[in-house]
Design a protein around this motif. Structure first.
Motif, mmCIF file in Angstrom:
data_model
loop_
_atom_site.group_PDB
_atom_site.id
_atom_site.type_symbol
_atom_site.label_atom_id
_atom_site.label_comp_id
_atom_site.label_asym_id
_atom_site.label_seq_id
_atom_site.Cartn_x
_atom_site.Cartn_y
_atom_site.Cartn_z
ATOM 1 N N PHE A 13 1.066 -1.061 -0.003
ATOM 2 C CA PHE A 13 0.020 0.008 0.101
ATOM 3 C C PHE A 13 0.872 1.269 -0.045
ATOM 4 C CE2 PHE A 13 -2.506 -3.356 1.722
ATOM 5 C CZ PHE A 13 -3.701 -3.156 1.259
ATOM 6 N N VAL A 14 0.567 2.374 -0.656
ATOM 7 C CA VAL A 14 1.420 3.579 -0.845
ATOM 8 C C VAL A 14 0.263 4.535 -0.523
ATOM 9 C CG1 VAL A 14 2.674 5.208 -2.190
ATOM 10 C CG2 VAL A 14 3.076 2.352 -2.279
ATOM 11 N N ILE A 15 0.346 5.382 0.612
ATOM 12 C CA ILE A 15 -0.566 6.308 0.930
ATOM 13 C C ILE A 15 -0.043 7.717 1.179
ATOM 14 C CG2 ILE A 15 -2.360 6.823 2.627
ATOM 15 C CD1 ILE A 15 -2.967 4.215 1.333
ATOM 16 N N PRO A 16 -0.621 8.892 0.379
ATOM 17 C CA PRO A 16 -0.028 10.162 0.794
ATOM 18 C C PRO A 16 -0.447 10.717 2.193
ATOM 19 C CG PRO A 16 -1.999 10.078 -0.670
ATOM 20 C CD PRO A 16 -1.660 8.672 -0.465
ATOM 21 N N THR A 17 0.392 11.437 2.592
ATOM 22 C CA THR A 17 -0.003 11.791 3.866
ATOM 23 C C THR A 17 1.056 12.916 4.239
ATOM 24 O OG1 THR A 17 -0.768 11.368 6.023
ATOM 25 C CG2 THR A 17 1.326 10.319 5.565
ATOM 26 N N ALA A 18 0.588 13.884 5.158
ATOM 27 C CA ALA A 18 1.408 15.061 5.759
ATOM 28 C C ALA A 18 2.271 14.370 6.781
ATOM 29 C CB ALA A 18 0.714 15.875 6.307
ATOM 30 N N TYR A 19 3.563 15.104 7.293
ATOM 31 C CA TYR A 19 4.446 14.706 8.121
ATOM 32 C C TYR A 19 4.853 15.879 8.854
ATOM 33 C CZ TYR A 19 8.012 15.740 5.172
ATOM 34 O OH TYR A 19 9.073 16.447 4.306
ATOM 35 N N GLY A 20 5.474 15.534 10.043
ATOM 36 C CA GLY A 20 6.183 16.260 10.791
ATOM 37 C C GLY A 20 7.491 16.165 10.987
ATOM 38 N N LYS A 87 3.709 14.082 22.283
ATOM 39 C CA LYS A 87 2.370 14.098 21.377
ATOM 40 C C LYS A 87 2.099 15.532 21.105
ATOM 41 C CE LYS A 87 -1.704 11.349 21.122
ATOM 42 N NZ LYS A 87 -2.662 10.539 21.781
ATOM 43 N N ARG A 88 2.200 16.369 21.953
ATOM 44 C CA ARG A 88 1.814 17.807 21.682
ATOM 45 C C ARG A 88 2.978 18.404 20.823
ATOM 46 N NH1 ARG A 88 -1.911 21.313 23.915
ATOM 47 N NH2 ARG A 88 -2.706 19.554 25.397
ATOM 48 N N SER A 89 3.980 18.149 21.221
ATOM 49 C CA SER A 89 5.177 18.650 20.617
ATOM 50 C C SER A 89 5.256 18.112 19.021
ATOM 51 C CB SER A 89 6.740 18.362 21.224
ATOM 52 O OG SER A 89 7.562 17.798 20.458
ATOM 53 N N ALA A 90 4.885 16.760 18.748
ATOM 54 C CA ALA A 90 4.646 16.321 17.407
ATOM 55 C C ALA A 90 3.736 17.060 16.647
ATOM 56 C CB ALA A 90 4.419 14.854 17.433
ATOM 57 N N LEU A 91 2.648 17.369 17.284
ATOM 58 C CA LEU A 91 1.528 17.985 16.526
ATOM 59 C C LEU A 91 2.167 19.424 16.188
ATOM 60 C CD1 LEU A 91 -1.602 16.812 18.546
ATOM 61 C CD2 LEU A 91 -0.821 16.091 16.476
ATOM 62 N N ARG A 92 2.831 19.888 16.880
ATOM 63 C CA ARG A 92 3.246 21.440 16.842
ATOM 64 C C ARG A 92 4.240 21.159 15.474
ATOM 65 N NH1 ARG A 92 7.874 24.171 17.730
ATOM 66 N NH2 ARG A 92 7.427 26.631 18.325
ATOM 67 N N ALA A 93 5.125 20.148 15.529
ATOM 68 C CA ALA A 93 5.860 20.025 14.532
ATOM 69 C C ALA A 93 5.156 19.724 13.019
ATOM 70 C CB ALA A 93 6.849 18.669 14.578
ATOM 71 N N PHE A 94 4.023 19.132 13.215
ATOM 72 C CA PHE A 94 3.235 19.231 11.746
ATOM 73 C C PHE A 94 3.014 20.470 11.183
ATOM 74 C CE2 PHE A 94 2.068 14.999 13.439
ATOM 75 C CZ PHE A 94 2.386 13.973 12.304
ATOM 76 N N THR A 95 2.324 21.189 12.337
ATOM 77 C CA THR A 95 1.650 22.760 11.668
ATOM 78 C C THR A 95 2.850 23.442 11.240
ATOM 79 O OG1 THR A 95 -0.009 22.156 13.516
ATOM 80 C CG2 THR A 95 0.420 24.519 12.425
ATOM 81 N N GLU A 96 4.124 23.361 12.082
ATOM 82 C CA GLU A 96 5.098 24.184 11.712
ATOM 83 C C GLU A 96 5.906 23.659 10.728
ATOM 84 O OE1 GLU A 96 6.651 27.228 13.715
ATOM 85 O OE2 GLU A 96 4.403 26.915 13.981
ATOM 86 N N HIS A 97 5.772 22.441 10.280
ATOM 87 C CA HIS A 97 6.468 21.855 8.955
ATOM 88 C C HIS A 97 5.774 22.434 7.860
ATOM 89 C CE1 HIS A 97 8.658 19.102 6.501
ATOM 90 N NE2 HIS A 97 7.325 18.847 5.922
ATOM 91 N N VAL A 98 4.625 22.473 7.868
ATOM 92 C CA VAL A 98 3.701 23.038 6.450
ATOM 93 C C VAL A 98 3.986 24.890 6.575
ATOM 94 C CG1 VAL A 98 1.638 23.148 5.329
ATOM 95 C CG2 VAL A 98 2.442 21.118 6.537
ATOM 96 N N VAL A 99 3.358 25.536 7.632
ATOM 97 C CA VAL A 99 3.567 26.898 7.572
ATOM 98 C C VAL A 99 4.334 27.284 8.874
ATOM 99 C CG1 VAL A 99 2.214 29.124 7.433
ATOM 100 C CG2 VAL A 99 1.578 27.019 6.003
ATOM 101 N N PRO A 100 5.618 27.606 8.793
ATOM 102 C CA PRO A 100 6.198 27.870 10.015
ATOM 103 C C PRO A 100 5.589 29.196 10.483
ATOM 104 C CG PRO A 100 7.876 27.561 8.322
ATOM 105 C CD PRO A 100 6.544 27.524 7.412
#
Lengths: 196, 196
Positions: A13-20, A87-100
């Protein structure tokens, strides 16, 4: 955006997704109901590929057409992030990865949202990168052909932002989005003061 | 560009590559030395994913940030294209898929190039598509927040072509490339008179 590969009973399986990313850890996240995450959390082998397409390479012969790109392929096993702080810091990394800078502008995750999100961590340990740059490489005798050859550079570019129709009156496009539109997209991530 | 997934002894691989399409067949190609093609030609299960990223979805809460995209995931087994005519037509499909009209401008593949290319065919039989469009979906109480929310549209766009430094004097950018630059990129493929 990345493409995540895994196999279930030999079926890929190959699935597109966002990452941090934070340091040498790649984070994936989603609903605990996601079939992909349900499988990955049990530590099966995973492959994560990130590809940036940089241009079309137009040669004088059909055979030597190519693409300029940068790609990285990462292998490993994911583990579930259990601790609330990570977990909270990972979620922050997601958001900041896309739009700092976006994290500081928005409502941070509630405890319920945090509990309802499955976050997986994949250590960046084994990876390989491939890069192609530059003009086409034609056969020696083809260089004399009167055929245009070269590179058509490609880039993922933003267009004018479209405000949510339900936006509160007189709310302007925020500074993180303006910086993103102004081309501060490839900047290396930096630490900022923000919601913890 | 697509991402191809396959598994060898349970270990997944995800490789970015170009593809061509003719009717309900997807074509992959490369050197017979390619590890990916060597494995796929033996009929192992393969997953091909194509993703178009259309925009960043900026919500009022970190939790509801998302992306607008279109993706299609295709499953099946690939077979080697043996016949010279189908092989040649597959190579044409590759070139035309990227820049329609280019095939007629360039030197067609020689017999040696044709023999030195491994072409695989994957029937488009089992596939699933996912699409997200439109504004963010926030929690009801968050709509009152004075936070900019909306969509930042993204598109893969060409920049000015860069001529090969070894280009013959006075060769202009060709018409297929000019049409591509002028935005005729999303046009459905049409048949054209061209090299056989």
């Amino acid at each position: 955006m990345c493409h995540i590969g895994f196999a279930i009973e030999g079926r890929p399986f190959v699935i597109p997704t966002a990452y941090g990313r934070s340091g040498d850890v790649l984070y994936l996240h989603g609903s605990p109901a996601s079939r992909m995450l349900r499988n990955l959390q049990h530590g099966i082998s995973v492959c994560v590929t990130v590809t940036l397409l940089d241009g079309l390479v137009m040669a004088r012969s059909a055979f030597h057409h190519s693409m300029n790109y940068r790609s990285v392929v990462l292998f490993g096993q994911a583990t579930v992030v259990e601790g609330e702080a990570e977990k909270r810091s990972a979620l922050r990394a997601f958001t900041e990865h896309v739009v700092p800078g976006r994290w500081a502008e928005v409502r941070p995750p509630s405890d319920a949202e945090l509990a309802g999100t499955l976050v997986l961590a994949l250590p960046i340990a084994e990876a390989s990168a491939k890069v192609r740059t530059g003009p086409p490489v034609d056969d020696p005798e083809d260089y004399a052909l009167p055929v245009w050859a070269g590179v058509v550079p490609l880039a993922m570019l933003p267009r004018s932002p479209v405000s949510d129709p339900r936006l509160v009156d007189n709310v302007a496009v925020s500074s993180s989005v303006l910086r993103y539109l102004n081309g501060d997209r490839d900047r290396p991530p930096t630490e900022r003061s923000s919601n913890p």
